[in-house]
Design a protein around this motif. Structure first.
Motif, PDB file in Angstrom:
ATOM      1  N   MET A   1       0.837  -1.170   0.000  1.00  0.00           N
ATOM      2  CA  MET A   1       0.000   0.000   0.000  1.00  0.00           C
ATOM      3  C   MET A   1       0.885   1.237   0.000  1.00  0.00           C
ATOM      4  N   VAL A   2       0.497   2.218  -0.769  1.00  0.00           N
ATOM      5  CA  VAL A   2       1.269   3.442  -0.929  1.00  0.00           C
ATOM      6  C   VAL A   2       0.627   4.550  -0.119  1.00  0.00           C
ATOM      7  N   ARG A   3       1.462   5.289   0.562  1.00  0.00           N
ATOM      8  CA  ARG A   3       0.970   6.426   1.348  1.00  0.00           C
ATOM      9  C   ARG A   3       1.076   7.683   0.497  1.00  0.00           C
ATOM     10  N   PHE A   4      -0.011   8.401   0.388  1.00  0.00           N
ATOM     11  CA  PHE A   4      -0.015   9.651  -0.363  1.00  0.00           C
ATOM     12  C   PHE A   4       0.226  10.807   0.593  1.00  0.00           C
ATOM     13  N   LYS A   5       1.186  11.640   0.259  1.00  0.00           N
ATOM     14  CA  LYS A   5       1.464  12.817   1.066  1.00  0.00           C
ATOM     15  C   LYS A   5       0.586  13.967   0.591  1.00  0.00           C
ATOM     16  N   ASN A   6       0.126  14.744   1.535  1.00  0.00           N
ATOM     17  CA  ASN A   6      -0.711  15.893   1.234  1.00  0.00           C
ATOM     18  C   ASN A   6      -0.031  17.169   1.682  1.00  0.00           C
ATOM     19  N   ARG A   7      -0.436  18.270   1.103  1.00  0.00           N
ATOM     20  CA  ARG A   7      -0.031  19.590   1.544  1.00  0.00           C
ATOM     21  C   ARG A   7      -1.296  20.399   1.788  1.00  0.00           C
ATOM     22  N   TYR A   8      -1.250  21.195   2.825  1.00  0.00           N
ATOM     23  CA  TYR A   8      -2.380  22.031   3.203  1.00  0.00           C
ATOM     24  C   TYR A   8      -1.975  23.486   3.017  1.00  0.00           C
ATOM     25  N   VAL A   9      -2.715  24.183   2.177  1.00  0.00           N
ATOM     26  CA  VAL A   9      -2.409  25.575   1.850  1.00  0.00           C
ATOM     27  C   VAL A   9      -3.410  26.465   2.588  1.00  0.00           C
ATOM     28  N   THR A  10      -2.895  27.327   3.447  1.00  0.00           N
ATOM     29  CA  THR A  10      -3.731  28.266   4.188  1.00  0.00           C
ATOM     30  C   THR A  10      -3.788  29.571   3.406  1.00  0.00           C
ATOM     31  N   VAL A  11      -5.011  30.020   3.123  1.00  0.00           N
ATOM     32  CA  VAL A  11      -5.226  31.166   2.248  1.00  0.00           C
ATOM     33  C   VAL A  11      -6.056  32.215   2.971  1.00  0.00           C
ATOM     34  N   GLU A  12      -5.678  33.479   2.812  1.00  0.00           N
ATOM     35  CA  GLU A  12      -6.479  34.586   3.320  1.00  0.00           C
ATOM     36  C   GLU A  12      -7.236  35.199   2.151  1.00  0.00           C
ATOM     37  N   ILE A  13      -8.531  35.413   2.329  1.00  0.00           N
ATOM     38  CA  ILE A  13      -9.393  35.957   1.285  1.00  0.00           C
ATOM     39  C   ILE A  13      -9.642  37.425   1.604  1.00  0.00           C
ATOM     40  N   LEU A  14      -9.123  38.299   0.779  1.00  0.00           N
ATOM     41  CA  LEU A  14      -9.281  39.734   0.973  1.00  0.00           C
ATOM     42  C   LEU A  14     -10.315  40.254  -0.014  1.00  0.00           C
ATOM     43  N   SER A  15     -11.327  40.963   0.490  1.00  0.00           N
ATOM     44  CA  SER A  15     -12.372  41.509  -0.358  1.00  0.00           C
ATOM     45  C   SER A  15     -12.582  42.978  -0.019  1.00  0.00           C
ATOM     46  N   PRO A  16     -12.281  43.875  -0.955  1.00  0.00           N
ATOM     47  CA  PRO A  16     -12.473  45.303  -0.674  1.00  0.00           C
ATOM     48  C   PRO A  16     -13.951  45.699  -0.643  1.00  0.00           C
ATOM     49  N   MET A  17     -14.834  44.867  -1.195  1.00  0.00           N
ATOM     50  CA  MET A  17     -16.260  45.192  -1.238  1.00  0.00           C
ATOM     51  C   MET A  17     -16.938  45.055   0.117  1.00  0.00           C
ATOM     52  N   VAL A  18     -16.458  44.125   0.936  1.00  0.00           N
ATOM     53  CA  VAL A  18     -17.086  43.835   2.228  1.00  0.00           C
ATOM     54  C   VAL A  18     -16.217  44.415   3.334  1.00  0.00           C
ATOM     55  N   PRO A  19     -16.789  45.198   4.261  1.00  0.00           N
ATOM     56  CA  PRO A  19     -15.996  45.754   5.365  1.00  0.00           C
ATOM     57  C   PRO A  19     -15.390  44.654   6.241  1.00  0.00           C
ATOM     58  N   GLU A  20     -14.318  45.001   6.930  1.00  0.00           N
ATOM     59  CA  GLU A  20     -13.583  44.034   7.766  1.00  0.00           C
ATOM     60  C   GLU A  20     -14.435  43.420   8.875  1.00  0.00           C
ATOM     61  N   ASN A  21     -15.365  44.186   9.439  1.00  0.00           N
ATOM     62  CA  ASN A  21     -16.118  43.685  10.589  1.00  0.00           C
ATOM     63  C   ASN A  21     -17.319  42.834  10.195  1.00  0.00           C
ATOM     64  N   LYS A  22     -17.614  42.698   8.905  1.00  0.00           N
ATOM     65  CA  LYS A  22     -18.728  41.869   8.458  1.00  0.00           C
ATOM     66  C   LYS A  22     -18.209  40.582   7.839  1.00  0.00           C
ATOM     67  N   PRO A  23     -18.892  39.456   8.085  1.00  0.00           N
ATOM     68  CA  PRO A  23     -18.436  38.193   7.492  1.00  0.00           C
ATOM     69  C   PRO A  23     -18.744  38.129   5.999  1.00  0.00           C
ATOM     70  N   LEU A  24     -17.935  37.373   5.297  1.00  0.00           N
ATOM     71  CA  LEU A  24     -18.178  37.136   3.876  1.00  0.00           C
ATOM     72  C   LEU A  24     -19.274  36.092   3.721  1.00  0.00           C
ATOM     73  N   SER A  25     -20.053  36.207   2.684  1.00  0.00           N
ATOM     74  CA  SER A  25     -21.037  35.156   2.389  1.00  0.00           C
ATOM     75  C   SER A  25     -20.397  34.228   1.366  1.00  0.00           C
ATOM     76  N   LEU A  26     -19.495  33.370   1.859  1.00  0.00           N
ATOM     77  CA  LEU A  26     -18.687  32.523   0.996  1.00  0.00           C
ATOM     78  C   LEU A  26     -18.818  31.081   1.441  1.00  0.00           C
ATOM     79  N   LYS A  27     -19.189  30.217   0.536  1.00  0.00           N
ATOM     80  CA  LYS A  27     -19.280  28.786   0.819  1.00  0.00           C
ATOM     81  C   LYS A  27     -18.047  28.099   0.249  1.00  0.00           C
TER      82      LYS A  27
END
Length: 156
Positions: free
Chosen positions: A1-27
């Motif tokens: 059996m072969v083990r598959f290695k994964n990488r996890y990429v952490t991303v920040e989503i910046l949106s100038p349309m939505v103010p910082e104190n309001k959550p994004l409506s992103l699924k």
């Protein structure tokens, strides 16, 4: 059996349309589909074929605008090279910034915890009551917003 290695990429989503104190409506499903479209556009069928089996959006927090993407080791470079070119997710104008690439989900969550703690410290000065501070801390430090069952459909 072969083990598959994964990488996890952490991303920040910046949106100038939505103010910082309001959550994004992103699924996470919309984010995942947008990422696949951009990889198809930039890297073609080879990029999609390399990533299709292991690509998942593991975590997407709308309050802090942070997402974690899982990709297989090697083809994860297609993901990291495609992220800066994404300018629209759904109807939102966005800019994506890669914060961290880790080998385990645990290390990504440790990094996010440090990052979100500094985010909390910067926003606490703007809140007036203690109840608002506790509600913000609960929303920011919530790591249960993983939509793995939605992403399972794309694996099968």
């Amino acid at each position: 059996m072969v083990r598959f290695k994964n990488r996890y990429v952490t991303v920040e989503i910046l949106s100038p349309m939505v103010p910082e104190n309001k959550p994004l409506s992103l699924k996470s499903r919309i984010f995942h589909d947008t990422l696949l479209e951009k990889i198809q556009q930039l890297h073609g069928d080879f990029g999609i074929a390399a990533l299709k089996t292991g690509l998942l959006t593991k975590y997407c927090n709308e309050n802090t605008r942070i997402a974690i993407i899982r990709a297989r080791h090697g083809p994860h470079r297609f993901v990291t090279s495609s992220l800066p070119f994404i300018t629209k997710i759904g109807k939102l104008d966005v800019r994506l910034r890669t914060l961290h690439t880790g080998a385990t989900l645990k290390h990504c969550f440790k990094f996010i915890q440090k990052h979100q703690r500094s985010y909390l410290d910067s926003l606490w000065g703007t809140l007036k009551t203690d109840d608002e501070r506790k509600a913000l801390e609960a929303a920011v430090m919530d790591f249960t917003k993983t939509d793995v069952k939605i992403n399972i459909e794309t694996i099968q």
